[in-house]
Write a protein that holds these residues in place. Structure first.
Motif, PDB file in Angstrom:
ATOM      1  N   VAL A 177     -13.486   6.022  -8.455  1.00  0.00           N
ATOM      2  CA  VAL A 177     -12.253   6.247  -9.197  1.00  0.00           C
ATOM      3  C   VAL A 177     -12.061   5.034 -10.089  1.00  0.00           C
ATOM      4  O   VAL A 177     -12.528   3.932  -9.776  1.00  0.00           O
ATOM      5  CB  VAL A 177     -11.034   6.446  -8.265  1.00  0.00           C
ATOM      6  N   VAL A 178     -11.363   5.225 -11.210  1.00  0.00           N
ATOM      7  CA  VAL A 178     -11.204   4.151 -12.187  1.00  0.00           C
ATOM      8  C   VAL A 178      -9.740   3.756 -12.293  1.00  0.00           C
ATOM      9  O   VAL A 178      -8.863   4.603 -12.480  1.00  0.00           O
ATOM     10  CB  VAL A 178     -11.735   4.574 -13.575  1.00  0.00           C
ATOM     11  N   VAL A 179      -9.487   2.462 -12.169  1.00  0.00           N
ATOM     12  CA  VAL A 179      -8.156   1.900 -12.391  1.00  0.00           C
ATOM     13  C   VAL A 179      -8.166   1.286 -13.788  1.00  0.00           C
ATOM     14  O   VAL A 179      -8.882   0.317 -14.043  1.00  0.00           O
ATOM     15  CB  VAL A 179      -7.813   0.841 -11.331  1.00  0.00           C
ATOM     16  N   ASN A 180      -7.405   1.857 -14.688  1.00  0.00           N
ATOM     17  CA  ASN A 180      -7.456   1.468 -16.086  1.00  0.00           C
ATOM     18  C   ASN A 180      -6.558   0.285 -16.438  1.00  0.00           C
ATOM     19  O   ASN A 180      -6.743  -0.347 -17.479  1.00  0.00           O
ATOM     20  CB  ASN A 180      -7.082   2.658 -16.981  1.00  0.00           C
ATOM     21  N   ARG A 181      -5.578   0.006 -15.585  1.00  0.00           N
ATOM     22  CA  ARG A 181      -4.664  -1.099 -15.847  1.00  0.00           C
ATOM     23  C   ARG A 181      -4.816  -2.134 -14.751  1.00  0.00           C
ATOM     24  O   ARG A 181      -4.705  -1.814 -13.565  1.00  0.00           O
ATOM     25  CB  ARG A 181      -3.226  -0.596 -15.910  1.00  0.00           C
ATOM     26  N   ASP A 182      -5.064  -3.361 -15.130  1.00  0.00           N
ATOM     27  CA  ASP A 182      -5.387  -4.438 -14.201  1.00  0.00           C
ATOM     28  C   ASP A 182      -4.121  -5.023 -13.587  1.00  0.00           C
ATOM     29  O   ASP A 182      -3.575  -6.009 -14.071  1.00  0.00           O
ATOM     30  CB  ASP A 182      -6.177  -5.512 -14.953  1.00  0.00           C
ATOM     31  N   VAL A 183      -3.662  -4.403 -12.498  1.00  0.00           N
ATOM     32  CA  VAL A 183      -2.495  -4.912 -11.776  1.00  0.00           C
ATOM     33  C   VAL A 183      -2.944  -5.397 -10.406  1.00  0.00           C
ATOM     34  O   VAL A 183      -3.925  -4.901  -9.846  1.00  0.00           O
ATOM     35  CB  VAL A 183      -1.409  -3.830 -11.616  1.00  0.00           C
ATOM     36  N   ALA A 184      -2.261  -6.391  -9.863  1.00  0.00           N
ATOM     37  CA  ALA A 184      -2.621  -6.920  -8.549  1.00  0.00           C
ATOM     38  C   ALA A 184      -2.582  -5.811  -7.504  1.00  0.00           C
ATOM     39  O   ALA A 184      -1.614  -5.064  -7.412  1.00  0.00           O
ATOM     40  CB  ALA A 184      -1.666  -8.040  -8.160  1.00  0.00           C
ATOM     41  N   GLY A 185      -3.649  -5.708  -6.729  1.00  0.00           N
ATOM     42  CA  GLY A 185      -3.724  -4.675  -5.704  1.00  0.00           C
ATOM     43  C   GLY A 185      -4.262  -3.352  -6.203  1.00  0.00           C
ATOM     44  O   GLY A 185      -4.503  -2.449  -5.397  1.00  0.00           O
ATOM     45  N   PHE A 186      -4.398  -3.230  -7.554  1.00  0.00           N
ATOM     46  CA  PHE A 186      -4.964  -2.012  -8.144  1.00  0.00           C
ATOM     47  C   PHE A 186      -4.184  -0.781  -7.675  1.00  0.00           C
ATOM     48  O   PHE A 186      -2.961  -0.788  -7.727  1.00  0.00           O
ATOM     49  CB  PHE A 186      -6.466  -1.914  -7.837  1.00  0.00           C
ATOM     50  N   ALA A 187      -4.864   0.262  -7.203  1.00  0.00           N
ATOM     51  CA  ALA A 187      -4.137   1.442  -6.719  1.00  0.00           C
ATOM     52  C   ALA A 187      -4.173   1.513  -5.197  1.00  0.00           C
ATOM     53  O   ALA A 187      -3.139   1.551  -4.530  1.00  0.00           O
ATOM     54  CB  ALA A 187      -4.727   2.710  -7.322  1.00  0.00           C
ATOM     55  N   THR A 188      -5.371   1.481  -4.630  1.00  0.00           N
ATOM     56  CA  THR A 188      -5.495   1.723  -3.191  1.00  0.00           C
ATOM     57  C   THR A 188      -4.908   0.598  -2.348  1.00  0.00           C
ATOM     58  O   THR A 188      -4.263   0.854  -1.330  1.00  0.00           O
ATOM     59  CB  THR A 188      -6.970   1.927  -2.811  1.00  0.00           C
ATOM     60  N   THR A 189      -5.129  -0.648  -2.745  1.00  0.00           N
ATOM     61  CA  THR A 189      -4.612  -1.758  -1.946  1.00  0.00           C
ATOM     62  C   THR A 189      -3.094  -1.822  -2.007  1.00  0.00           C
ATOM     63  O   THR A 189      -2.428  -2.141  -1.009  1.00  0.00           O
ATOM     64  CB  THR A 189      -5.223  -3.094  -2.396  1.00  0.00           C
ATOM     65  N   ARG A 190      -2.514  -1.503  -3.166  1.00  0.00           N
ATOM     66  CA  ARG A 190      -1.055  -1.465  -3.256  1.00  0.00           C
ATOM     67  C   ARG A 190      -0.490  -0.419  -2.296  1.00  0.00           C
ATOM     68  O   ARG A 190       0.520  -0.647  -1.621  1.00  0.00           O
ATOM     69  CB  ARG A 190      -0.613  -1.166  -4.693  1.00  0.00           C
ATOM     70  N   LEU A 191      -1.147   0.726  -2.218  1.00  0.00           N
ATOM     71  CA  LEU A 191      -0.667   1.787  -1.341  1.00  0.00           C
ATOM     72  C   LEU A 191      -0.765   1.386   0.131  1.00  0.00           C
ATOM     73  O   LEU A 191       0.198   1.520   0.887  1.00  0.00           O
ATOM     74  CB  LEU A 191      -1.455   3.071  -1.602  1.00  0.00           C
ATOM     75  N   ILE A 192      -1.939   0.878   0.550  1.00  0.00           N
ATOM     76  CA  ILE A 192      -2.089   0.557   1.968  1.00  0.00           C
ATOM     77  C   ILE A 192      -1.250  -0.649   2.357  1.00  0.00           C
ATOM     78  O   ILE A 192      -0.694  -0.707   3.461  1.00  0.00           O
ATOM     79  CB  ILE A 192      -3.573   0.353   2.349  1.00  0.00           C
ATOM     80  N   CYS A 193      -1.105  -1.626   1.447  1.00  0.00           N
ATOM     81  CA  CYS A 193      -0.283  -2.797   1.775  1.00  0.00           C
ATOM     82  C   CYS A 193       1.185  -2.416   1.928  1.00  0.00           C
ATOM     83  O   CYS A 193       1.868  -2.902   2.840  1.00  0.00           O
ATOM     84  CB  CYS A 193      -0.445  -3.880   0.697  1.00  0.00           C
ATOM     85  N   ALA A 194       1.670  -1.558   1.042  1.00  0.00           N
ATOM     86  CA  ALA A 194       3.059  -1.110   1.159  1.00  0.00           C
ATOM     87  C   ALA A 194       3.270  -0.368   2.474  1.00  0.00           C
ATOM     88  O   ALA A 194       4.288  -0.565   3.163  1.00  0.00           O
ATOM     89  CB  ALA A 194       3.424  -0.220  -0.025  1.00  0.00           C
ATOM     90  N   LEU A 195       2.295   0.466   2.858  1.00  0.00           N
ATOM     91  CA  LEU A 195       2.413   1.241   4.097  1.00  0.00           C
ATOM     92  C   LEU A 195       2.322   0.333   5.324  1.00  0.00           C
ATOM     93  O   LEU A 195       3.130   0.453   6.261  1.00  0.00           O
ATOM     94  CB  LEU A 195       1.319   2.314   4.143  1.00  0.00           C
ATOM     95  N   VAL A 196       1.362  -0.597   5.335  1.00  0.00           N
ATOM     96  CA  VAL A 196       1.213  -1.502   6.473  1.00  0.00           C
ATOM     97  C   VAL A 196       2.434  -2.401   6.604  1.00  0.00           C
ATOM     98  O   VAL A 196       2.938  -2.636   7.713  1.00  0.00           O
ATOM     99  CB  VAL A 196      -0.079  -2.340   6.350  1.00  0.00           C
ATOM    100  N   ASN A 197       2.927  -2.930   5.482  1.00  0.00           N
ATOM    101  CA  ASN A 197       4.111  -3.790   5.543  1.00  0.00           C
ATOM    102  C   ASN A 197       5.302  -3.065   6.162  1.00  0.00           C
ATOM    103  O   ASN A 197       5.996  -3.604   7.035  1.00  0.00           O
ATOM    104  CB  ASN A 197       4.480  -4.278   4.142  1.00  0.00           C
ATOM    105  N   GLU A 198       5.552  -1.852   5.699  1.00  0.00           N
ATOM    106  CA  GLU A 198       6.711  -1.112   6.229  1.00  0.00           C
ATOM    107  C   GLU A 198       6.488  -0.725   7.686  1.00  0.00           C
ATOM    108  O   GLU A 198       7.414  -0.774   8.503  1.00  0.00           O
ATOM    109  CB  GLU A 198       6.970   0.132   5.382  1.00  0.00           C
ATOM    110  N   ALA A 199       5.236  -0.364   8.032  1.00  0.00           N
ATOM    111  CA  ALA A 199       4.931  -0.037   9.423  1.00  0.00           C
ATOM    112  C   ALA A 199       5.157  -1.257  10.316  1.00  0.00           C
ATOM    113  O   ALA A 199       5.747  -1.147  11.400  1.00  0.00           O
ATOM    114  CB  ALA A 199       3.481   0.441   9.536  1.00  0.00           C
TER     115      ALA A 199
END
Length: 283
Positions: A177-199
């Motif tokens: 999969v391609v992440v076109n905008r260079d943001v910290a955490g990209f797509a997948t890491t942002r999702l799992i980090c948000a989920l782990v943090n809240e968990a």
């Protein structure tokens, strides 16, 4: 791609070397620690033996893959590579130093790929002589088992570099999969980090047990593994570093790692690799 170099022989680097060699490419695996290289080769052989036992690869293919991997303790061994994949510790300064050094060793056409899971590609590429040749290739752990590779464009990443990275990852058997905008955490890491943090916050506040939270995510959302078991598998230290990197870049409070994560890291209870994290793996 006649020659691929992987820098860093830890869990991720050795896994990338394994799947790349199975794809038929010659690999130079570099680490400054000769002992780490010995452990990586043993881990790769053990992993391939398990694949042979499960009839996922033939014994002949496994031996051929092992024969395609050579090791070195000096970055000079990367000379002549078509692609260099960096899989060192998740710290910006460490990664920048790797690419700064490689820029003086490799040709201007060499693709530099970084396996970072959270650090913006543009910041890493700033140390390279040709930032347009730098791209994110975020493999997932354990690399031999996980099918995804997240390709990430930095601001300067060229179309040719992205195409070369896709060809490389697909040769290694991955779906991209391609992440076109260079943001910290990209797509997948942002999702799992948000989920782990809240968990972790829910468990920390006594709202729910770790076991029940993971059960809820598996049975309620159809996740094959709960977020806390995922953190244990990935490494709570790795997840915490990733959330810190995203928080430093965004100042978004949802990415500030909760106290429970930081305390587990401080206690050395970082998941499966230490024998204990959110769950106990000692038995």
């Amino acid at each position: 791609m006649a020659k691929v170099t992987v820098i860093g022989s830890g869990l991720m680097g050795s896994g990338i070397a394994q799947v790349t060699s199975l794809g038929g490419l010659d690999i130079t695996l570099i680490d400054t620690d000769a002992g780490a290289l010995d452990r990586a080769q043993a881990a790769i052989r053990g992993s391939l033996d398990r694949f042979v036992a499960k009839e996922k690869v033939t014994a002949a293919d496994a031996e051929a893959a092992l024969a395609r991997i050579t090791t070195a303790t000096d970055l000079d061994a990367a000379a002549g590579s078509q692609i260099c994949v960096e899989a060192v510790f998740e710290r910006l300064a460490v990664k920048q130093e790797v690419f700064r050094t490689l820029s003086g060793i490799c040709s201007p056409e060499t693709v530099f790929a970084t396996n970072t899971s959270a650090i913006p590609i543009t910041e890493i590429a700033a140390a390279a002589t040709h930032p347009e040749r730098v791209v994110g290739t975020h493999f997932f752990s354990p690399v031999p088992m996980m099918q995804l590779c997240e390709l990430v464009r930095g601001i300067h990443t060229s179309d040719e570099t992205l195409a070369a990275a896709r060809k490389f990852a697909e040769t290694a058997g991955k779906t991209c999969v391609v992440v076109n905008r260079d943001v910290a955490g990209f797509a997948t890491t942002r999702l799992i980090c948000a989920l782990v943090n809240e968990a972790a916050r829910l468990v920390e506040d006594g709202v729910i047990s770790a076991e029940d939270l993971d059960t809820a995510c598996r049975l309620g959302f159809g996740h094959p593994m709960g977020p806390l078991a995922t953190a244990d598998l990935t490494g709570i230290d790795v997840i915490t570093h990733a959330t810190e990197n995203i928080y430093e870049d965004t100042a978004d409070p949802q990415f500030f790692p909760p106290a429970l994560l930081r305390r587990l890291v401080a206690a050395g209870e970082i998941g499966r690799k230490s024998g204990k994290g959110f769950f106990d793996y000692s038995s």
